[in-house]
Design a protein around this motif. Structure first.
Motif, mmCIF file in Angstrom:
data_model
loop_
_atom_site.group_PDB
_atom_site.id
_atom_site.type_symbol
_atom_site.label_atom_id
_atom_site.label_comp_id
_atom_site.label_asym_id
_atom_site.label_seq_id
_atom_site.Cartn_x
_atom_site.Cartn_y
_atom_site.Cartn_z
ATOM 1 N N UNK A 1 -2.679 -9.748 -11.741
ATOM 2 C CA UNK A 1 -2.889 -9.738 -10.288
ATOM 3 C C UNK A 1 -1.791 -8.906 -9.649
ATOM 4 N N UNK A 2 -2.196 -8.092 -8.709
ATOM 5 C CA UNK A 2 -1.262 -7.239 -7.992
ATOM 6 C C UNK A 2 -1.367 -7.537 -6.508
ATOM 7 N N UNK A 3 -0.229 -7.622 -5.855
ATOM 8 C CA UNK A 3 -0.205 -7.901 -4.423
ATOM 9 C C UNK A 3 0.708 -6.903 -3.735
ATOM 10 N N UNK A 4 0.103 -6.012 -2.990
ATOM 11 C CA UNK A 4 0.878 -5.032 -2.237
ATOM 12 C C UNK A 4 1.243 -5.605 -0.872
ATOM 13 N N UNK A 5 2.418 -5.249 -0.409
ATOM 14 C CA UNK A 5 2.879 -5.713 0.902
ATOM 15 C C UNK A 5 3.848 -4.700 1.493
ATOM 16 N N UNK A 6 4.147 -4.888 2.779
ATOM 17 C CA UNK A 6 5.137 -4.045 3.429
ATOM 18 C C UNK A 6 4.590 -3.027 4.407
ATOM 19 N N UNK A 7 3.282 -2.945 4.518
ATOM 20 C CA UNK A 7 2.699 -2.000 5.458
ATOM 21 C C UNK A 7 2.985 -2.388 6.896
ATOM 22 N N UNK B 1 1.383 5.122 -19.703
ATOM 23 C CA UNK B 1 1.706 6.526 -19.461
ATOM 24 C C UNK B 1 1.780 6.858 -17.980
ATOM 25 N N UNK B 2 1.903 8.137 -17.701
ATOM 26 C CA UNK B 2 1.999 8.625 -16.327
ATOM 27 C C UNK B 2 0.672 9.279 -15.981
ATOM 28 N N UNK B 3 -0.093 8.625 -15.137
ATOM 29 C CA UNK B 3 -1.460 9.064 -14.849
ATOM 30 C C UNK B 3 -1.673 9.231 -13.352
ATOM 31 N N UNK B 4 -2.473 10.224 -13.000
ATOM 32 C CA UNK B 4 -2.816 10.422 -11.593
ATOM 33 C C UNK B 4 -4.288 10.145 -11.301
ATOM 34 N N UNK B 5 -5.059 9.846 -12.337
ATOM 35 C CA UNK B 5 -6.487 9.577 -12.135
ATOM 36 C C UNK B 5 -6.740 8.087 -12.044
ATOM 37 N N UNK B 6 -7.617 7.698 -11.154
ATOM 38 C CA UNK B 6 -7.908 6.284 -10.947
ATOM 39 C C UNK B 6 -8.424 5.608 -12.203
ATOM 40 N N UNK B 7 -9.164 6.326 -13.000
ATOM 41 C CA UNK B 7 -9.788 5.730 -14.172
ATOM 42 C C UNK B 7 -8.821 5.228 -15.225
ATOM 43 N N UNK B 8 -7.582 5.670 -15.149
ATOM 44 C CA UNK B 8 -6.586 5.224 -16.127
ATOM 45 C C UNK B 8 -5.988 3.864 -15.782
ATOM 46 N N UNK B 9 -6.296 3.375 -14.618
ATOM 47 C CA UNK B 9 -5.705 2.120 -14.144
ATOM 48 C C UNK B 9 -6.738 1.005 -14.243
ATOM 49 N N UNK B 10 -6.371 -0.075 -14.913
ATOM 50 C CA UNK B 10 -7.315 -1.183 -15.082
ATOM 51 C C UNK B 10 -7.236 -2.198 -13.953
ATOM 52 N N UNK B 11 -6.084 -2.326 -13.364
ATOM 53 C CA UNK B 11 -5.880 -3.399 -12.392
ATOM 54 C C UNK B 11 -5.444 -2.828 -11.049
ATOM 55 N N UNK B 12 -6.009 -3.416 -10.004
ATOM 56 C CA UNK B 12 -5.762 -2.946 -8.648
ATOM 57 C C UNK B 12 -5.473 -4.113 -7.729
ATOM 58 N N UNK B 13 -4.567 -3.883 -6.799
ATOM 59 C CA UNK B 13 -4.312 -4.878 -5.781
ATOM 60 C C UNK B 13 -5.090 -4.576 -4.517
ATOM 61 N N UNK B 14 -5.105 -5.519 -3.622
ATOM 62 C CA UNK B 14 -5.646 -5.255 -2.295
ATOM 63 C C UNK B 14 -4.637 -4.391 -1.550
#
Length: 123
Positions: free
Chosen positions: A2-8, A102-115
Motif C-alpha cells: 500500500x502506498x499513501x502519498x501526501x503533502x500536496x 530498477x530505474x523505470x520511466x514507463x508506467x507498466x514497470x510499476x506494480x503498485x500505485x497510491x492514490x
C-alpha cells in the motif's frame, strides 16, 4: 503493498513543496520508487524515480534541476522535493513502486500505485 502519498497543496509560482509516499506491506528497500503526475484530461506522465537504495535516480526533462527524489528506507518513505514550482506543475501526483528495483520511466514497470495528492501552483 500500500502506498499513501501526501503533502500536496496550493502554492505560489516559485515556491517549494515536498511530497511524501508512505510504503507498507512488503520490504521497502527491495522496491524502486517513482513519482508520476496527471493533469485532468491528459495522460499520466513520469516525473522521477529512485532505485532501491537511492544510488540511481532519473528525472523527466521538465523537472530536472528543480525536483529531487529521495528515500528513507528506515522510514519506508519516499519523497519528492519540488522547488521553483511553475503553474504547469499543477497536477495530481502519484507515487508508485516497482519490485524489480530498477530505474523505470514507463508506467507498466510499476506494480503498485497510491492514490494521488493534488499540487496546485497558482498566484
Amino acid at each position: 503493498v500500500q502506498l499513501q502519498a501526501s503533502g500536496g497543496g496550493l502554492v505560489q509560482p516559485g515556491d517549494s513543496l515536498s511530497l511524501s509516499c508512505a510504503f507498507t506491506g512488503r520490504t521497502f528497500s527491495r522496491h524502486s520508487m517513482g513519482w508520476f503526475r496527471q493533469v485532468p484530461g491528459k495522460e499520466r506522465e513520469f516525473v522521477a524515480v529512485t532505485s532501491r537504495f537511492g544510488t540511481a535516480t532519473y528525472y523527466a526533462d521538465s523537472v530536472k534541476g528543480r525536483f529531487t527524489i529521495d528515500r528513507a528506507n528506515a522510514k519506508n518513505t519516499a519523497y519528492l522535493h519540488m522547488s521553483s514550482l511553475k503553474p504547469e506543475d499543477t497536477a495530481v501526483y502519484y507515487c508508485a513502486s516497482a519490485s524489480r528495483g530498477g530505474v523505470y520511466s514507463d508506467e507498466g514497470s510499476y506494480e503498485y500505485w497510491g492514490k494521488g495528492t493534488l499540487v496546485t501552483v497558482s498566484s
